[in-house]
Design an enzyme around this catalytic site. Structure first.
Site, mmCIF file in Angstrom:
data_model
loop_
_atom_site.group_PDB
_atom_site.id
_atom_site.type_symbol
_atom_site.label_atom_id
_atom_site.label_comp_id
_atom_site.label_asym_id
_atom_site.label_seq_id
_atom_site.Cartn_x
_atom_site.Cartn_y
_atom_site.Cartn_z
ATOM 1 N N CYS A 56 37.914 55.688 54.334
ATOM 2 C CA CYS A 56 36.786 56.255 53.603
ATOM 3 C C CYS A 56 37.250 56.533 52.176
ATOM 4 C CB CYS A 56 36.341 57.544 54.297
ATOM 5 S SG CYS A 56 35.148 58.493 53.344
ATOM 6 N N HIS A 116 40.707 29.642 59.254
ATOM 7 C CA HIS A 116 40.436 29.536 57.818
ATOM 8 C C HIS A 116 41.419 28.526 57.227
ATOM 9 C CE1 HIS A 116 39.906 30.485 53.644
ATOM 10 N NE2 HIS A 116 39.030 31.434 53.907
ATOM 11 N N ASN A 149 41.931 45.181 47.790
ATOM 12 C CA ASN A 149 41.424 43.841 48.068
ATOM 13 C C ASN A 149 39.958 43.898 48.464
ATOM 14 O OD1 ASN A 149 42.199 40.870 48.752
ATOM 15 N ND2 ASN A 149 41.031 41.573 50.531
ATOM 16 N N GLU A 150 39.109 43.232 47.724
ATOM 17 C CA GLU A 150 37.694 43.065 48.086
ATOM 18 C C GLU A 150 37.002 44.368 48.463
ATOM 19 O OE1 GLU A 150 37.624 39.995 51.085
ATOM 20 O OE2 GLU A 150 38.044 38.414 49.643
ATOM 21 N N GLU A 191 40.481 33.994 44.698
ATOM 22 C CA GLU A 191 40.545 33.232 45.941
ATOM 23 C C GLU A 191 39.475 32.148 45.873
ATOM 24 O OE1 GLU A 191 40.244 35.689 49.418
ATOM 25 O OE2 GLU A 191 41.675 37.174 48.685
ATOM 26 N N ARG A 211 40.614 45.605 58.952
ATOM 27 C CA ARG A 211 41.033 46.007 57.609
ATOM 28 C C ARG A 211 39.941 46.840 56.948
ATOM 29 N NH1 ARG A 211 40.587 40.453 53.898
ATOM 30 N NH2 ARG A 211 38.442 39.964 54.452
ATOM 31 N N TRP A 232 34.240 32.524 58.868
ATOM 32 C CA TRP A 232 33.441 33.739 59.056
ATOM 33 C C TRP A 232 31.932 33.552 58.929
ATOM 34 C CZ3 TRP A 232 31.007 34.432 54.423
ATOM 35 C CH2 TRP A 232 31.652 33.929 53.283
#
Lengths: 632, 632, 632
Positions: C107, C364, C141-142, C313, C103, C321
């Site tokens: 760029c 997870h 996202n993030e 989250e 993911r 991770w």
């Protein structure tokens, strides 16, 4: 014996030059080095020259009473040179380009770049070669800094093939010399040879060694091209400024074309960044530097310069490039300069005059702060200047010669066989041992045919004997480990090593040792990292009975890497055999004899009673980070 | 049970061959392996064959009384093969080419190279397949050495897509199996799938696992292609020489096409370079090797070879490739050979006859030094040869079976979940525990449907149950941790793991533990690195009350990675339940039962009173690094 | 104050949605975030839209009583987007592509990709912007996760040149600002500027800083483009979910375009993977997380969100991770949620509802296990839901303001000068010191002109003063080290730093210290890592006499990095000067004041007598991993 400083007129408003020059003179500085990174200001576009500002700078400095060292700016080709020669960049071993944006961004093998370098050097020579203020030249800057000797570019591959063809004549000769039959690595013609990177596992060490020889030759070739351009244009000496612990090219070969060797001495950065010392020693000397590292390089470059050498850049305060950059202890900027002079330096130039407030080195101290206030080193430089007149150093020959050979460094880097086996580390361990005994040392190149000037000669880890005059030598000789263990082609000789005339020893096999597994010697101390199973009559054996040293007290082969205790014991015994007086110097205190003078140099953070440690010294104590000298 | 040696006639003058051969025979060697790196001497240009020298070498060796193992030289394609097939090189995970200049420089997926390999193998088969001196064949050399299983080349990408299409049939099936919906990783057709390198963060583990399966299959395919070429041309057995602790391809799959498995045993290099043992253990056994590592591989390759196996290369002295390469302790070259025979080896060949004085392995010892003087191992080999006649080993079935599965190694490498979770390390920990109890072990592949031959079966970390015959097994079974925790597609099964019939346990969740944070067990010892939160009735709990083991004394699931104390306790209890006698062997002393013989092997640097540690042993002591055997 | 959860309807059979929704509601969850990785399911081929399943999912969730946070799926462009825009991938600093297969594979500077992102965001806005169940939006996202801010692609190079031209107007201005004269790095036009990678040694820090500024601006630009697309289509708040300890882009700049800040809080993974704490502390808090890390980010993102912030989250159990992923201690899933609410969170959403049994994050944890059985966190979430009604948090202004500036993080990353000098670590050390004193803290951005709301302001390591309202500030100010030490162009200012009005101090020079070589202070404790040689009248000196602090009790400049002891002492003294009450909290126990409530949060693995450590607390003990709150 003169002091100097590095200066960048292009970094400062022209109005400031005269005041800077006056202040340099007032401090007692004589040399001023300029120009070595100024190409983009001298020739901002191809053929568009702007000499006038440099003319004026030389004039201002010279008329203030300073002598100029003019640098050729070839370590920093400007952007337009790179656009003109897109292949000039080096590639790293992974094949990644090493591009524009810092310095040393060129491959030594690129013909186009060599043309540009010669052209700018010639033009500078034409303009300043006869200028009375320009009394010396520096060519390029710090060859090898930032790991820039090895390039894996197309230009390098083409040049390497030519070099090999010149060396071997036929591909059959190359295949033989390298033993390419080993893994079906045989070539049909020179065009099939690639550089020794990107192989699946380690390439043939003979291939690697030849690539290292070639790469070193390319440095000498580019340097020589500038020398040839400048020679007809000036009578001033030509110099290059080497670095500390860079072994990737043969400094003796480069030095052969130059008049003076110089080096850039950053004792604290080198201790923090390039030392094998345990962390505890690094901690203890964090504000002064390794007590032997500078001396070693002084002696090395005195040899490279055939007696003539300088410190071109001397650390003045904290630097910007080591993992940690503490402030030097008060006195160190004086001590370092004096130590250089004690080893025969003709000049010590501090780097730099004023700390630059911009770009990569803005955290690197100068003699002045960015606001032009004096940094601590300015006063220490002035003190040295005031002390110099009373002393005249004549170096003469030291009692001990220690052989240092770049080719051996390449050989053992290609084939360490044990993780800790580093040639510099090995030689430097012997050097430290000699120094702790109070002995002054000359570094000796591997092609020195006449060793008779030295009462004692030490030869650790010399790959092959070559032209070294060991046969005829009648002094005390300590050789090994690994000396004579290869042919010039990087093969094992048969009969087996060491092949040292007069010593009936055979290295039956070798072993590299875990750092936690030294092999104790019967007379004390141990071999660490490396031990050879010797055959012959033992002068001394290891505790397991294997001969550790073979030969006689005057001529011995040493089958291992001595730890500190064994090193001191063995070297002391040899020195006494050679009729040399030895000391037992405490940590940080060192002695250097130069002609009629004896110098004591104290890297330690405490004072010592001099006479207790050095018989014949004047009474009284030497302070922390202080220097003392007397007629011996 | 025969001894042998690796020999390279192409490295030595032809005049020397006969003398070498005679000396081999005199030493008691029977096998001589040749040819496996000689392609550039057999075919220096495409189609230009030079068989004559090899004909003569075979003749000289054979007529001296030696039996030849002929190697196909496909691990070292010569330069011209690489020029002809520019795409044959593997690329590493960064996309860098792994080029010519050492060995194993080919991508297993390259069709052109496979054609060349088959061609040269066939030609050698045609020439030597019926030669009476050639009694065995080695195909290629050390698959996987130098990390050469995974290639990210274009050839690999093309082949991977074909492999996926064959496995999944439709791209929808692949998307489902991999769970590609997760991060919008869904593909529209197979042409969109790339190799799992150069991703931003970790790729899908199902993608990775399939790439590892594919890569393993490519090894088997290339090996099989040579097998198919040679089979019609010879009746001699076909062999490959595997390595130690290489898990990147399925040795069982390769072995299925061959007649004999063999491996290259370098105990000291493997301990220094490929061991998880603490530094202190590495130090202690630095001159002998890990006491269990060789035995594990002997047992593994006995299984891979379906009972027939060799040591093709046996370390004879210091090697050249580990971080440290000390000299073996006296006796080890004998001990290692005897240990192999005790595990059922048909042959042990020392590598190599004479140390080569050139190229990459010039620091690798042989039975002879480069000057042809005997190295210590020559005498030890002769001793083994003289001892062999009295002993006949029939391996039979060991009391304990230990499942080892390459696919599980790939799975946990793709998803360790804890930094220390390495499958080999896990299985080897269980193996070491069994060995310290004096138990002899058979390695069992994951597709073994009938486990009844073993009184006790241990299954640590088996990714999924597959065809393993656990359901019907009536012996003592110890399974886990992580066993049964994935589907074949690398998804978590629902119902949750372990899914072991007869054990009412559920792995509610798992945790990986810092090395400094083991979880103590109530009966002693602890789980380290890995612990599962089990649900079910506890056979034993952790001190925090979470069940650690569930099931019965005869069939249990273990929810963690036992430390040494827990391992010994749990395995001893299981062995006793299985009616096996256990010992408590001191460090370095090991036992191996083979048919009517019991062998004691002492890796320790000290002697032991045999009877004290091994009831029924002859009286007296076993010396340091010695071997002893008796009828049991 | 609401709880929520992250849900992926596309991962589960549609039949399961309603039951899942009902169970969420039953647990007390209100928010449900969906959609953010679903692009390949919404638009499997360009223009082939499949909205219907998402329509149904929103309906099922909404009608169950949940409020939907709709995510734009732009962090995971599907394969076809990558095929359409082959230049969209980022390149890493080595020039290697960061391709498809996980993911964040885009760029930020790629115009084509920005077009695709805006298009899909607009289409989602058109479809769901007025859907009554969709009450909030998450964009992408993030940002920055997996080190994705810096790209060295062609698209980035082109955009960087445009950015530079817009910033500097002329190349002369750029050359001046960067000091490019230094090593002949001067450019003739903007087209000659490359990205600062692949240089021989370090590039110009001004070049690096501008590249970091540019890269941060590109994040804000892409985020803003989605904001502009969505704004006209919805009235729901727009949110991004940031991460912990990501400093590569300016969150304040991104946050300026959004309505609410949120972050993804994984306390245990962050401690194991992104902490400077000693291993012993990591071990101690391995099951609970760093006691200050979450609070710091809560305060940071409250500032970024201009008062409005969420945890988007929340870690519910072991993650997949970090190097080690243990199980959280019982109670932590409740504690973490309560701590967030104590810092003013409007919502805390657990990640994720049910553990996915496939793909990258299959290890997870979720609130449910893969088999839909409740994981421990489900019950803890339900407990929080039941406790929430009694408490209303009004954050108000904290007594202490701590300045945190992303640009300073970039500056010191470009020029650490000492190996340990990391800006986040420095600021976080001050934050920890304040927290151990029981003080509640607001994070303050560097452009905050009015500091008067805070009784005390702390400014460590601020690169330059910029618009920060220090001049007019009348509270207690503690600034330094390194504050004010650069100009905006990354040059050293003259007059020398710190340039803090009202404090007559000069930083004469600085030194970075080995970790084993702190500089002791005369009143206790020491400076570690960093120490400045200050000139001026000392408020306190180091033991070597160099001023350590200069100024007054109410306004001081601190010339070093205090160790724990010095930090506590200096901050306590300042807090008392500011009239603030301080505590001396034991390890793991923390206090947070919010409006009328005081919260005590216990990260320790033991209970404490509350009143002993926190005067005014209710009597009794706070348990291990427990939370307590009372009216203050």
């Amino acid at each position: 014996m003169k002091l100097g400083v590095c200066y960048y007129p292009e970094h400062w408003p022209e109005e400031q030059w005269a005041e800077d020059a006056a202040r340099m003179v007032e401090t007692g500085l004589i040399w001023v080095r300029i120009g070595e990174f100024a190409w983009s200001r001298l020739e901002p576009e191809e053929g568009d020259f702007r000499w006038e500002w440099l003319d004026r700078a030389v004039k201002v400095l010279g008329e203030a009473g300073l002598q100029v060292v003019m640098g050729t700016p070839t370590a920093t080709p400007p952007r337009w040179v790179c656009e003109k020669h897109p292949g000039l960049f080096a590639l790293d071993k992974h094949g990644h380009v090493r591009g524009f944006g810092s310095r040393r961004h060129y491959c030594f093998s690129h013909d186009g770049y060599r043309g540009e370098a010669v052209r700018i050097a010639r033009l500078m020579g034409e303009r300043y070669g006869r200028n009375s203020h320009v009394q010396a030249w520096q060519i390029d800057n710090e060859y090898g800094c930032h790991d820039t000797i090895y390039s894996y570019s197309d230009a390098a591959a083409v040049a390497f093939r030519q070099w090999l063809e010149a060396r071997y004549g036929s591909i059959e000769a190359l295949n033989d010399a390298w033993g390419n039959v080993f893994w079906s690595m045989e070539y049909r013609h020179f065009g099939e040879v690639f550089l020794p990177n990107l192989t699946v596992t380690e390439p043939n060490p003979s291939h690697v060694l030849d690539f290292k020889r070639f790469s070193s030759d390319q440095v000498a070739r580019l340097n020589r091209a500038q020398v040839l351009a400048l020679r007809p244009l000036t009578d001033a000496p030509l110099i290059h400024n080497y670095m500390g612990r860079i072994v990737e090219f043969d400094h003796f070969a480069v030095g052969a074309d130059l008049d003076i060797a110089s080096w850039d001495s950053y004792p604290m950065g080198f201790l923090e960044d390039r030392s094998d010392q345990p962390e505890e020693v690094k901690r203890r000397f964090a504000r002064s530097g390794d007590p032997d590292f500078q001396a070693f390089h002084h002696d090395l470059y005195r040899a490279v310069g055939k007696g003539r050498w300088w410190v071109m850049e001397q650390q003045p305060g904290p630097v910007n490039w080591a993992p940690h950059n503490p402030d030097p202890a008060p006195g160190m900027a004086r001590l370092w300069a004096w130590e250089a002079f004690a080893h025969g330096a003709e000049a010590v130039c501090y780097f730099r005059w004023r700390q630059a407030p911009f770009a990569q080195e803005q955290m690197h101290a100068g003699l002045l702060r960015p606001d032009s206030v004096a940094a601590p080193a300015l006063g220490e430089a002035a003190q040295v200047a005031s002390e110099l007149p009373g002393v005249e150093v004549e170096t003469g020959t030291a009692p001990v010669g220690l052989v240092f050979d770049y080719e051996s460094a390449w050989a053992w880097a290609a084939q360490p066989q044990g993780a800790e086996f580093d040639y510099f580390r090995l030689v430097f361990d012997f050097y430290r041992g000699l120094r702790r005994l109070g002995l002054s040392v000359d570094i000796v190149p591997r092609d020195c045919a006449d060793l008779s000037p030295w009462k004692m000669v030490v030869v650790p880890g010399l790959m092959h004997w070559g032209d070294l005059g060991v046969d005829a030598y009648e002094g005390v000789l300590v050789a090994g480990p690994r000396s004579g263990s290869k042919t010039a082609d990087f093969q094992m000789p048969v009969p087996l090593p060491p092949g040292l005339p007069g010593v009936a020893a055979t290295v039956a096999r070798v072993e590299s040792l875990r750092a936690d597994s030294p092999v104790p010697l019967e007379d004390g101390g141990a071999f660490r990292f490396w031990r050879e199973v010797l055959e012959g009559e033992a002068l001394e054996a290891a505790e397991d009975g294997v001969p550790a040293r073979i030969g006689t007290a005057r001529r011995q082969y040493l089958g291992g890497w001595p730890d500190d205790e064994a090193m001191m014991r063995i070297l002391r015994e040899a020195a006494e055999e050679a009729g040399l007086e030895t000391l037992d110097l405490p940590e940080g205190l060192r002695v250097r004899d130069a002609g009629k003078w004896r110098f004591a140099i104290n890297y330690a953070d405490r004072s010592w009673k001099l006479g207790k440690h050095i018989p014949g010294a004047p009474s009284g104590r030497i302070g922390a980070h202080d220097v003392s000298w007397w007629l011996r």
